[in-house]
Design a protein around this motif. Structure first.
Motif, PDB file in Angstrom:
ATOM      1  N   LEU A 437     -10.709  -3.174  -7.103  1.00 13.04           N
ATOM      2  CA  LEU A 437     -11.168  -2.333  -8.210  1.00 13.04           C
ATOM      3  C   LEU A 437     -10.344  -1.049  -8.283  1.00 13.04           C
ATOM      4  CD1 LEU A 437     -15.067  -2.691  -8.036  1.00 13.04           C
ATOM      5  CD2 LEU A 437     -13.530  -3.599  -9.797  1.00 13.04           C
ATOM      6  N   ASN A 438     -10.071  -0.461  -7.124  1.00 13.55           N
ATOM      7  CA  ASN A 438      -9.261   0.753  -7.116  1.00 13.55           C
ATOM      8  C   ASN A 438      -7.824   0.461  -7.540  1.00 13.55           C
ATOM      9  OD1 ASN A 438      -9.169   3.722  -6.120  1.00 13.55           O
ATOM     10  ND2 ASN A 438      -7.384   2.771  -5.174  1.00 13.55           N
ATOM     11  N   PHE A 439      -7.316  -0.714  -7.174  1.00 16.71           N
ATOM     12  CA  PHE A 439      -5.971  -1.138  -7.601  1.00 16.71           C
ATOM     13  C   PHE A 439      -5.895  -1.181  -9.121  1.00 16.71           C
ATOM     14  CE2 PHE A 439      -2.977  -4.750  -8.425  1.00 16.71           C
ATOM     15  CZ  PHE A 439      -1.823  -4.103  -8.022  1.00 16.71           C
ATOM     16  N   ALA A 440      -6.952  -1.679  -9.759  1.00 21.37           N
ATOM     17  CA  ALA A 440      -7.002  -1.667 -11.223  1.00 21.37           C
ATOM     18  C   ALA A 440      -7.095  -0.232 -11.741  1.00 21.37           C
ATOM     19  CB  ALA A 440      -8.188  -2.495 -11.713  1.00 21.37           C
ATOM     20  N   PHE A 441      -7.926   0.585 -11.103  1.00 24.94           N
ATOM     21  CA  PHE A 441      -8.067   1.989 -11.500  1.00 24.94           C
ATOM     22  C   PHE A 441      -6.724   2.704 -11.419  1.00 24.94           C
ATOM     23  CE2 PHE A 441      -9.528   6.278 -11.643  1.00 24.94           C
ATOM     24  CZ  PHE A 441     -10.800   6.263 -12.206  1.00 24.94           C
ATOM     25  N   PHE A 442      -5.910   2.343 -10.432  1.00 28.42           N
ATOM     26  CA  PHE A 442      -4.573   2.917 -10.263  1.00 28.42           C
ATOM     27  C   PHE A 442      -3.557   2.340 -11.250  1.00 28.42           C
ATOM     28  CE2 PHE A 442      -4.692   4.353  -5.514  1.00 28.42           C
ATOM     29  CZ  PHE A 442      -5.431   5.445  -5.881  1.00 28.42           C
ATOM     30  N   LYS A 443      -4.011   1.442 -12.137  1.00 27.54           N
ATOM     31  CA  LYS A 443      -3.143   0.792 -13.135  1.00 27.54           C
ATOM     32  C   LYS A 443      -2.085  -0.096 -12.465  1.00 27.54           C
ATOM     33  CE  LYS A 443      -3.902   4.234 -16.715  1.00 27.54           C
ATOM     34  NZ  LYS A 443      -4.791   5.086 -15.901  1.00 27.54           N
ATOM     35  N   PHE A 444      -2.519  -0.837 -11.451  1.00 29.76           N
ATOM     36  CA  PHE A 444      -1.737  -1.910 -10.841  1.00 29.76           C
ATOM     37  C   PHE A 444      -0.370  -1.459 -10.334  1.00 29.76           C
ATOM     38  CE2 PHE A 444      -4.337  -3.507 -14.402  1.00 29.76           C
ATOM     39  CZ  PHE A 444      -5.263  -4.268 -13.685  1.00 29.76           C
ATOM     40  N   ASN A 460      -0.745   5.812  -1.895  1.00 27.93           N
ATOM     41  CA  ASN A 460      -2.124   5.618  -1.473  1.00 27.93           C
ATOM     42  C   ASN A 460      -2.543   4.157  -1.594  1.00 27.93           C
ATOM     43  OD1 ASN A 460      -2.302   8.732  -2.515  1.00 27.93           O
ATOM     44  ND2 ASN A 460      -3.720   8.315  -0.839  1.00 27.93           N
ATOM     45  N   ASN A 461      -2.060   3.480  -2.625  1.00 28.23           N
ATOM     46  CA  ASN A 461      -2.405   2.072  -2.762  1.00 28.23           C
ATOM     47  C   ASN A 461      -1.895   1.263  -1.578  1.00 28.23           C
ATOM     48  OD1 ASN A 461      -3.356  -0.267  -4.518  1.00 28.23           O
ATOM     49  ND2 ASN A 461      -1.222  -0.817  -4.162  1.00 28.23           N
ATOM     50  N   LEU A 462      -0.683   1.573  -1.114  1.00 24.20           N
ATOM     51  CA  LEU A 462      -0.158   0.887   0.065  1.00 24.20           C
ATOM     52  C   LEU A 462      -1.031   1.137   1.289  1.00 24.20           C
ATOM     53  CD1 LEU A 462       3.700   1.449  -0.255  1.00 24.20           C
ATOM     54  CD2 LEU A 462       2.459  -0.707  -0.492  1.00 24.20           C
ATOM     55  N   ILE A 463      -1.499   2.368   1.443  1.00 24.22           N
ATOM     56  CA  ILE A 463      -2.378   2.686   2.575  1.00 24.22           C
ATOM     57  C   ILE A 463      -3.666   1.887   2.489  1.00 24.22           C
ATOM     58  CG2 ILE A 463      -3.759   4.509   3.637  1.00 24.22           C
ATOM     59  CD1 ILE A 463      -1.575   6.489   2.800  1.00 24.22           C
TER      60      ILE A 463
END
Length: 491
Positions: A437-444, A460-463
């Motif tokens: 869900l956060n990955f989508a929030f981050f716009k992939f 941050n997504n990588l973390i």
């Protein structure tokens, strides 16, 4: 919770544990991921992500012989406790340590870090106490818990009156101990002071700590409460050190690789991720040192004080209230709910009394506002997804999976099973649900994109993805490795 024997310390000599460093690493990953994701969703409900992830790790590692129901109750109680601190304002407190106008003002830096330490300690302290209450084996009667929670609400108002007043910004009057932006730091600036509530929550926290530790003589709750205060007190300013260092030392990021990396860094989210990593690690260490106080196994469960119709009715009513609070503008409800404890009281008691509520709290109730905010952001604020795909993949499917899983684990054949399998399942499901869900929030922000195409969300997504993989591996492969020594007596 379930009853215990009458000994002052319900020592756990039969329960095996893992080495301290494994507990610290796993709980740190859970905290980093949960608190870092919390930053996108905010406040009380966002903090519950970190609560459910860290609590699941700790229960999985240190209470493997508890029943499924006892495990779910322990995780749910800590998740609720972590939410209370979300009603505190802290944005301007963070600003005291890194705002451009205050760079070079070491007094503002020190005052801001002190405020973050106090607020962080209060925030995580609630989670520590409530996890200890759930894992100690002490019995907490439902009526007594209700009285304690009502008393804590009174203590919130008392603490605000004594520590967060006077608050009359139009007259230039602010509390003596005020950790948001103040004219003493920026006398010529038009400020918008915020009313702080940390004093009220501090009084409520101390009331709960004295009740559990002194009246109920719950050694684990008393000790974990202190470890929680330490975890948040170190974690919040510790995480902010990353962001403040960046603001105070621009020369470090003006050339070379750090200059390139800086263009892709969201330092605020790095602060949140760092806060979570530290508090998770410290709380994991604290429970490891007091693992001998965790009840070795569940005693026979009491009859539920709620019948199934009452549980479903409360679920529907609370879900509606939660949705209105997060997505609509109801002045009276907002005023009631914004003290956090007022919204946490019903689920806390329902978890203690019900058979389904512990599982609902760990899954669909915690997920509901997060999934809803993802849809709002992706469909209505940014138009990154269309209404059909946004609602389907960001709300309907995750909610159905969460609800179905909670009903499965609440089935009577599984209530008395070992809770380890439930914790393993819960950790993997929640880590990937919130991570995606956060990955989508981050716009992939795809990790294989060329470096020059990274966004400020990519690091941050990588973390978070690394943490999700680590937690998955921990759930699959971690096993107890040694028995506790009988002379173990930590603090």
């Amino acid at each position: 919770m379930s009853p215990s024997n009458s000994n002052d310390d319900h020592l756990n000599f039969s329960n095996a544990t893992v080495p301290w460093w494994k507990a610290v690493i796993l709980s740190s990953m859970a905290g980093a991921m949960g608190w870092g994701i919390r930053g996108q969703y905010g406040h009380e409900t966002g903090a519950m992500i970190a609560g459910v992830l860290v609590a699941t790790v700790l229960v999985m590692l240190f209470a493997p012989m508890l029943s499924t129901l006892s495990s779910a109750r322990a995780i749910a109680w800590m998740t609720i406790g972590i939410s209370f601190g979300g009603c505190m304002t802290y944005g301007q407190t963070v600003g005291l340590t890194h705002d451009h106008e205050l760079i070079g003002n070491t007094q503002a830096l020190a005052w801001g870090m002190l405020g973050l330490s106090i607020k962080g300690g209060i925030w995580i302290g609630f989670g520590g106490i409530m996890l200890g209450m759930a894992l100690s084996g002490r019995r907490y009667p439902l009526g007594e818990l209700a009285i304690v929670l009502i008393s804590m609400i009174f203590l919130i108002f008392l603490g605000i009156y004594l520590l967060n007043e006077p608050y009359k910004p139009q007259e230039g009057l602010l509390p003596r101990f005020y950790f948001s932006d103040h004219w003493m730091w920026e006398p010529d600036k038009a400020l918008k002071p915020r009313q702080e509530k940390w004093g009220g929550l501090l009084f409520a926290l101390m009331g709960l700590w004295l009740y559990a530790g002194s009246i109920r003589r719950d050694s684990l709750a008393r000790r974990l409460g202190m470890w929680g205060i330490l975890a948040g007190g170190i974690g919040f300013p510790g995480g902010q050190c990353l962001q403040a260092f960046h603001a105070w030392n621009p020369g470090w990021f003006s050339q070379g690789f750090l200059s390139q990396l800086d263009t892709h860094m969201n330092w605020w989210n790095m602060m949140e991720t760092g806060f979570g990593a530290v508090f998770g690690a410290v709380l994991g260490l604290g429970l490891w040192r007091n693992r001998h106080l965790v009840m070795a196994h569940s005693t026979p469960q009491e009859e539920s004080n709620l019948d199934i119709r009452a549980e479903w009715t409360l679920l529907v009513l609370y879900a509606l209230a939660l949705a209105c609070w997060n997505f609509l503008d109801f002045g009276a409800l907002d005023q009631f709910a914004d003290f956090a404890l007022t919204m946490g009281m019903l689920p806390f008691l329902a978890v203690a009394a019900g058979r389904f509520w512990p599982f609902w709290l760990c899954l669909p109730i915690t997920l509901l506002p997060i999934a809803g905010k993802t849809v709002r952001h992706m469909v209505y604020e940014t138009s990154a997804l269309g209404p059909l795909e946004g609602w389907t993949f960001c709300f309907v499917i995750p909610m159905l999976i969460a609800l179905g899983a909670s009903l499965f684990w609440a089935g009577k054949p599984r209530l008395e099973m070992s809770g380890r399998r439930y914790c393993q399942f819960l950790l993997i499901l929640n880590a990937w649900t919130y991570g995606l869900l956060n990955f989508a929030f981050f716009k992939f922000p795809w990790p294989w994109a060329p470096f020059d195409q990274w966004t400020s969300r990519s690091p941050n997504n990588l973390i978070f993805m690394a943490c999700a993989l680590g937690l998955t591996a921990g759930a699959f492969f971690l096993r107890p490795e040694k028995q506790l020594p009988k002379d173990c007596d930590q603090v």
